[in-house]
Design an enzyme around this catalytic site. Structure first.
Site, short mmCIF file in Angstrom:
data_model
loop_
_atom_site.label_atom_id
_atom_site.label_comp_id
_atom_site.label_asym_id
_atom_site.label_seq_id
_atom_site.Cartn_x
_atom_site.Cartn_y
_atom_site.Cartn_z
N ARG A 41 40.30 -66.67 -45.22
CA ARG A 41 39.69 -66.33 -46.51
C ARG A 41 38.21 -65.99 -46.32
O ARG A 41 37.68 -65.07 -46.94
CB ARG A 41 39.86 -67.48 -47.51
CG ARG A 41 41.31 -67.70 -47.90
CD ARG A 41 41.48 -68.77 -48.92
NE ARG A 41 40.95 -68.39 -50.23
CZ ARG A 41 41.53 -67.52 -51.04
NH1 ARG A 41 42.66 -66.93 -50.69
NH2 ARG A 41 41.00 -67.22 -52.19
N HIS B 180 44.85 -59.19 -47.90
CA HIS B 180 45.26 -60.34 -48.73
C HIS B 180 45.39 -61.56 -47.81
O HIS B 180 45.67 -61.43 -46.62
CB HIS B 180 46.61 -60.05 -49.38
CG HIS B 180 47.26 -61.28 -49.97
ND1 HIS B 180 46.96 -61.74 -51.23
CD2 HIS B 180 48.15 -62.15 -49.44
CE1 HIS B 180 47.65 -62.85 -51.45
NE2 HIS B 180 48.39 -63.11 -50.39
P1 CMP Z 1 44.65 -60.48 -53.45
O1 CMP Z 1 43.82 -61.37 -52.65
O2 CMP Z 1 45.76 -59.76 -52.78
O3 CMP Z 1 45.23 -61.31 -54.69
C1 CMP Z 1 45.48 -60.78 -55.93
C2 CMP Z 1 45.08 -59.35 -56.04
O4 CMP Z 1 44.93 -58.87 -57.35
C3 CMP Z 1 43.68 -59.19 -55.46
O5 CMP Z 1 43.68 -59.36 -54.09
C4 CMP Z 1 43.34 -57.81 -55.94
O6 CMP Z 1 43.93 -56.79 -55.18
C5 CMP Z 1 43.97 -57.82 -57.33
N1 CMP Z 1 42.97 -58.07 -58.40
C6 CMP Z 1 42.37 -59.23 -58.68
N2 CMP Z 1 41.52 -59.08 -59.73
C7 CMP Z 1 41.59 -57.80 -60.13
C8 CMP Z 1 40.98 -57.02 -61.15
N3 CMP Z 1 40.11 -57.58 -61.99
N4 CMP Z 1 41.30 -55.72 -61.24
C9 CMP Z 1 42.18 -55.16 -60.40
N5 CMP Z 1 42.81 -55.86 -59.41
C10 CMP Z 1 42.53 -57.14 -59.28
#
Ligand code: CMP
Length: 557
Positions: free
Chosen positions: A493, A526
């Protein structure tokens, strides 16, 4: 003309590793003259070999060959050596060596080996167990001096015990042979190499015709990877009873790459004299009040923070960690303090880290620290409202290993390189993953379907970006990986950086999202948010995988 023709027939020319391996399959004895490009094969022995061939060669059990050391991987230890070397190969194995153009010795050995071969072929005796020779680089004196100056890590050799030898239960035997020959196994790691690792590690063999089969074989089961160090009593050659069971990689320039590849932690450990790790704890009161200044002070004092984890200890965890103090008067106060809020656990690295950290901390009792060592951390960072000192350090190297294991157990996390980043940044991202010390235990390029994406991100269902997220994640191939190391979840992370790349650029400009994300949706990578989520999502994407078997236990001897 006729004489020349005879000479060509006398010694076959081995041009590459494949031809070397073909030569090993030839029936009888082959004596190979290993030479350097600049001086060519040894002329002094040609007449002797011809005589031997005439006298003993009629039943076609005696062969001669020449091989340039630079052309054959097996001969890497002979590269740049001035002295001629003649290797005796029988029944797929290198069984003996004569160094220098020593005619009488060559003659004696050829006759003795041939006599035995004849008896074996005639069924008069069984083939005896023969020890295969494995050659280690013999360093010139000035090379050795240079290496000493350049640092310890250049003396390591990587031995890979291949999947078939592992499956046949030969690991112990091989290790025993290595140690009996006076070499020290400094680190040992069992690992199923993935395709990418095999291709990367054996890239100098990639042009060979059977390379694809070799890759398939190498990923077919666990290998054992050893870091071997020459002990004081080491023989110049290491006899190993195995022909094709393991690979030895000991070229000096490759050493640090191999160590970084298989043993990132070992490399860290070996980069300086007595580089050590120790555990530091910043207790809740100090963490609340002066987090930034204590972290800065630790780094200013020359420690590298290799791992960190913020954790609110449960009473059970605190009891377990401080078990040895349970009968002390201060134990209840300690328990109360340690469970009162988040503690920051740090894995600190530097030379003599254990002792240096303890010295810097000063006396345990705050009053004593203030009186006797006013510049110590426990004096400087004492918190008036807290009854106990605010910083912990491991008491010894052994204690440090146990305490680090407590806070930073080896764990797995799920990592995904998302579609928008895969094509353009895959190599950069994977390079940084390895550099950060992760082991890529599994890796698959896969096209995530909308159904899988929807399920995978179910926790975000109802968010305004959910539909877009599902569509985006299923629009092209992703790389899904299982990353393994101590503290893998949190460290991954940290390497990814904040979800929003704008924030990442501000807070963590070296992070992957700061470097490679396009926007908050297309944010490159991710990672699982907790160790439990990691297990769930790994099982969801990789099926019923045995995570325990993926644990790469590093044993430091
Ligand atoms: P990830 O770490 O894969 O976990 C959830 C995903 O949602 C994040 O990364 C982003 O790709 C997406 N995400 C989170 N917040 C937003 C937002 N406000 N607008 C668009 N995508 C988002």
């Amino acid at each position: 003309m006729a004489g020349k023709k005879k000479e060509i027939q006398l010694q076959a020319t081995i041009l590459n590793q494949t031809q070397w391996e073909e030569m090993l399959l030839v029936k009888g004895l082959t004596v190979v003259d290993v030479y350097q490009a600049w001086c060519g094969p040894c002329k002094a022995v040609v007449n002797l070999f011809r005589r031997l061939k005439n006298e003993y060669g009629e039943d076609d059990l005696l062969h001669f060959a020449v091989a340039e050391a630079d052309n054959v991987l097996t001969l890497a230890p002979f590269r740049d050596k001035c002295e001629p070397a003649f290797i005796f190969c029988v029944d797929g194995k290198m069984i003996d060596i004569v160094k220098g153009a020593n005619g009488p010795l060559l003659s004696k050995k050829v006759v003795a080996v041939l006599e035995q071969e004849r008896k074996i072929v005639a069924g008069e005796m069984p083939r005896p167990e023969v020890q295969e020779l494995i050659f280690f680089e013999e360093k010139e004196p000035e090379e050795e001096a240079e290496e000493e100056e350049a640092g310890e890590q250049e003396k390591y050799t990587v031995v890979i015990i291949k999947p078939d030898a592992v499956a046949e239960g030969k690991v112990e035997e091989i290790i025993q042979t290595i140690t009996e020959a006076g070499f020290i196994v400094a680190a040992h790691n069992e690992k199923i190499l993935n395709e990418e690792e095999v291709r990367d590690f054996y890239r100098n063999r990639s042009e060979e015709p059977d390379f694809e089969d070799f890759v398939a074989f190498m990923v077919s089961g666990p290998s054992h990877i050893l870091i071997v160090v020459e002990g004081k009593e080491a023989h110049e050659v290491m006899p190993l009873e195995m022909s094709n069971l393991c690979d030895i990689h000991d070229s000096v320039e490759e050493a640090s790459r191999q160590l970084a590849f298989f043993f990132p932690d070992f490399l860290k450990k070996a980069t300086g004299p007595n580089v050590e790790r120790t555990l530091a704890l910043i207790r809740p009161a100090l963490l609340r009040e002066r987090r930034e200044s204590i972290l800065k002070r630790i780094e200013d004092d020359g420690f590298t923070i290799a791992m960190q984890k913020e954790i609110v200890l449960t009473e059970d965890q605190a009891r377990q960690f401080y078990k040895e103090h349970e009968n002390e008067d201060f134990f209840p106060v300690l328990l109360e303090e340690m469970t009162s809020g988040p503690t920051l656990a740090l894995g600190l690295v530097r030379e003599n880290a254990v002792e240096k950290w303890r010295k810097l901390l000063g006396p345990k009792v705050i009053e004593e620290a203030k009186e006797q060592c006013p510049n110590s951390l426990r004096a400087e960072f004492a918190i008036d409202s807290a009854p106990i000192n605010q910083l912990h350090g491991s008491a010894s190297a052994g204690q440090a290993a146990k305490e680090l294991e407590f806070f930073f157990p080896v764990e797995h996390t799920l990592a995904v390189i998302k579609p928008s980043a895969l094509e353009e940044h895959k190599d950069d991202i994977i390079g940084q993953v390895k550099e950060a010390g992760f082991i890529i235990s599994e890796m698959q390029e896969t096209h995530i379907t909308p159904e899988i994406a929807a399920q995978f991100y179910k926790a975000h269902e109802g968010q305004p970006f959910y539909e877009q997220l599902v569509e985006y994640m299923s629009k092209g191939p992703s790389m899904v990986m299982i990353l393994t190391k101590e503290n893998a979840v949190e460290d991954w992370r940290k390497l990814m950086g904040p979800t929003d790349p704008e924030a990442a650029k501000q807070i963590s400009p070296q992070s992957l999202r700061a470097q490679f994300a396009q926007d908050i949706l297309r944010n490159a990578v991710h990672g699982s948010s907790t160790a439990d989520h990691a297990v769930q999502s790994i099982q969801y994407l990789f099926g019923d995988i045995d995570l325990e078997s993926l644990k790469h236990k590093l044993i430091y001897l």
